[in-house]
Scaffold this active site. Structure first.
Site, PDB file in Angstrom:
ATOM      1  N   ASP A  60      37.380  37.009  41.369  1.00 51.95           N
ATOM      2  CA  ASP A  60      38.103  35.807  40.949  1.00 51.95           C
ATOM      3  C   ASP A  60      37.146  34.802  40.305  1.00 51.95           C
ATOM      4  OD1 ASP A  60      39.738  33.350  40.959  1.00 51.95           O
ATOM      5  OD2 ASP A  60      41.084  34.536  42.207  1.00 51.95           O
ATOM      6  N   SER A 100      45.106  30.817  39.490  1.00 46.58           N
ATOM      7  CA  SER A 100      45.055  32.198  39.984  1.00 46.58           C
ATOM      8  C   SER A 100      46.446  32.777  40.224  1.00 46.58           C
ATOM      9  CB  SER A 100      44.249  32.272  41.284  1.00 46.58           C
ATOM     10  OG  SER A 100      42.892  32.036  41.023  1.00 46.58           O
ATOM     11  N   THR A 153      45.789  35.379  44.749  1.00 51.78           N
ATOM     12  CA  THR A 153      45.509  36.672  44.107  1.00 51.78           C
ATOM     13  C   THR A 153      46.046  37.866  44.893  1.00 51.78           C
ATOM     14  OG1 THR A 153      43.624  35.676  43.002  1.00 51.78           O
ATOM     15  CG2 THR A 153      43.704  38.090  43.053  1.00 51.78           C
ATOM     16  N   GLU A 277      39.812  41.821  46.161  1.00 49.91           N
ATOM     17  CA  GLU A 277      39.427  40.586  45.482  1.00 49.91           C
ATOM     18  C   GLU A 277      38.108  40.029  46.016  1.00 49.91           C
ATOM     19  OE1 GLU A 277      41.390  36.930  46.446  1.00 49.91           O
ATOM     20  OE2 GLU A 277      41.035  36.068  44.476  1.00 49.91           O
ATOM     21  N   ASP A 282      35.131  32.516  42.714  1.00 48.68           N
ATOM     22  CA  ASP A 282      35.917  31.381  42.209  1.00 48.68           C
ATOM     23  C   ASP A 282      35.613  30.097  42.984  1.00 48.68           C
ATOM     24  OD1 ASP A 282      38.422  30.155  40.879  1.00 48.68           O
ATOM     25  OD2 ASP A 282      38.931  30.044  43.010  1.00 48.68           O
ATOM     26  N   ASP A 324      40.263  37.127  36.847  1.00 51.10           N
ATOM     27  CA  ASP A 324      41.561  36.621  36.397  1.00 51.10           C
ATOM     28  C   ASP A 324      41.417  35.450  35.425  1.00 51.10           C
ATOM     29  OD1 ASP A 324      40.469  35.236  38.545  1.00 51.10           O
ATOM     30  OD2 ASP A 324      42.387  34.818  39.509  1.00 51.10           O
ATOM     31  N   HIS A 325      40.223  34.829  35.398  1.00 46.56           N
ATOM     32  CA  HIS A 325      39.921  33.672  34.541  1.00 46.56           C
ATOM     33  C   HIS A 325      38.492  33.280  34.840  1.00 46.56           C
ATOM     34  CE1 HIS A 325      40.010  31.442  38.220  1.00 46.56           C
ATOM     35  NE2 HIS A 325      41.168  32.024  38.495  1.00 46.56           N
TER      36      HIS A 325
HETATM   37 ZN   LIG Z   1      41.579  33.007  40.178  1.00 50.17          ZN
END
Ligand SMILES: [Zn+2]
Length: 455
Positions: A60, A100, A153, A277, A282, A324-325
């Site tokens: 993440d 997310s 997530t 994950e 993140d 995811d970003h």
């Molecule tokens: Zn995320």
């Protein structure tokens, strides 16, 4: 514990002390997206053989800058470097900068939604997830995370709610639907968290009665039998510990959880779908904590190694890895210099949150604390910056000084909208090459598994 509100959603962070979402560094960063296509995605990487098992791994917040800084930190090419196949667009239905929940919804269902929403359309309609499609095809399913297992997530793969903050509703939807659930968030499974007419339920006890093997710490996880097909492991009330601080707990590593999940799920002859994950890459980005980011990237890489070892032996397993970003708008180098020194972060042995909590009331021990946990000798000016920082941004100020020394730049304490790399290994891995949209991911996974997937 505090909560950081952003984009209408709620991100629950396990905090030791004094983190605030105050962006102090506003330098513009353009993440380098140049990369060379790896010819060797690893045999049988280019075959179109049917895929029985999928291991979908989501670091993440991990973008190209995290990948490069982690390579510098490691001192050599990373495991992921050998698996690069493409890049992915990350925007949500209503924002170039996704959260997310919307990012995960796109990656799990193939449908874009608004920030904050969990596997429903912007109008609130439920959409099928790739995990649910795999389950309908007779496969076993699993979710592994270092956040709460009900966090955005993991949640998007097997629950449907309007708001990511509804973690107890998500818990109710996960239990009994998923064969293997490993992560944090025990509190969301206990009676005190369940409101209304659910208030008397204890999902942990119900799960035990329904045939789950339950583990609440590392020892119990490692003692599980390979014959345990259904496993519920909840190792912290809220999020699990950052990898930097995990040695002070009895929590398992992400690699250990991944290994246990693979052992349990692989007993199904019809195959499995597992999502893993690396949740806290993140959180480290939100905190601008470069050392936390590197240590959790390392823990994630060790989990990828477990997945690859399984896939190499099995030959019918597709491993896909994509963040995811981006989180934090990290840069490689910064502060006006041609320098990048992420390798010095090996000397950092605690998160900024932990160090902030070690300061005494007048902060007169700041130089000693920073020396003990980072091996850095603060200048008088740097010590003064930390002393003068407001209570709620002391950790952020420590993290910024450590990042400056490592020449790791940050442009925000939120997410950014840059594209992120896609990595893959196994049959059909080459179908993830090129620039994909986040909604392409579950569709291509379904094609590879040759299963019905509706959206
Ligand atoms: Zn995320």
């Amino acid at each position: 514990m505090k909560e950081l509100y952003y984009l209408g959603g709620v991100l629950k962070l396990k905090l030791f002390k004094g983190f605030a979402a105050t962006a102090l560094c506003t330098a513009m960063i353009v993440s380098g997206v140049a990369y060379s296509q790896q010819a060797d995605a690893g045999p049988p990487g280019h075959s179109k053989a049917k895929v029985e098992n999928v291991i979908f791994m989501i670091p993440d917040g991990y973008s190209t800058s995290f990948a490069t800084n982690y390579r510098i930190f490691k001192g050599e090419d990373t495991v992921l470097d050998s698996m690069l196949v493409g890049m992915m667009k990350t925007n949500s239905a209503d924002n170039w900068v996704t959260d997310s929940a919307a990012a995960g919804t796109a990656m799990a269902t193939g449908v874009k939604t608004n920030n904050g929403m969990i596997s429903v359309t912007p109008d609130g309609e439920t959409v099928e997830t790739i995990l649910e499609a795999a389950s309908d095809a007779g496969k076993s399913t699993g979710l592994v995370a270092t956040s709460t297992i009900t966090h955005a997530t993991p949640a998007v793969f097997a629950s449907h709610v309007q708001s990511r903050g509804s973690e107890t509703d998500i818990a109710l939807q996960l239990v009994n639907e998923i064969d293997v659930l490993l992560g944090g968030g025990k509190a969301n499974f206990l009676p005190s968290s369940l409101g209304g007419n659910q208030a008397e339920r204890n999902l942990l006890e119900e799960s035990l009665a329904d045939g789950y093997a339950v583990a609440e710490n590392r020892n119990e996880l490692l003692a599980l039998s390979k014959k345990d097909k259904k496993v519920l492991g909840l190792f912290a009330d809220d999020g699990m510990a950052p990898e930097l601080d995990r040695d002070q707990t009895n929590e398992p590593s992400l690699a250990e959880m991944t290994d246990t999940a693979l052992q349990s799920l692989s007993s199904n002859k019809k195959g499995f779908f597992l999502m893993v994950e690396g949740s806290q890459i993140d959180w480290a980005g939100h905190a601008n904590d470069a050392a936390w980011a590197m240590k959790d990237s390392e823990a994630f890489e060790e989990a990828v190694e477990e997945a690859l070892a399984f896939a190499k032996k099995d030959k019918k397993t597709l491993v896909i890895v994509a963040g995811d970003h981006d989180t934090g708008g990290m840069s490689v180098g910064g502060y006006g210099e041609y320098l990048a020194k992420a390798d010095i972060l090996h000397d950092v042995t605690a998160t900024g949150d932990f160090m902030a909590a070690e300061l005494n009331s007048d902060r007169s021990n700041v130089k000693a604390v920073i020396k003990e946990f980072t091996n850095l000798d603060l200048t008088d000016e740097e010590a003064e910056r930390i002393k003068k920082a407001p209570e709620n941004s002391t950790a952020l100020t420590i993290n910024q000084i450590v990042s400056e020394r490592a020449y790791v730049g940050w442009s925000t304490t939120a997410h950014t909208g840059v594209d992120v790399p896609i990595y893959a290994y196994g049959p059909n891995s080459s179908t993830f090459s090129g620039l994909l949209d986040n909604t392409d991911m579950p569709k291509r996974i379904a094609e590879a598994m040759k299963i019905e997937f509706g959206n």
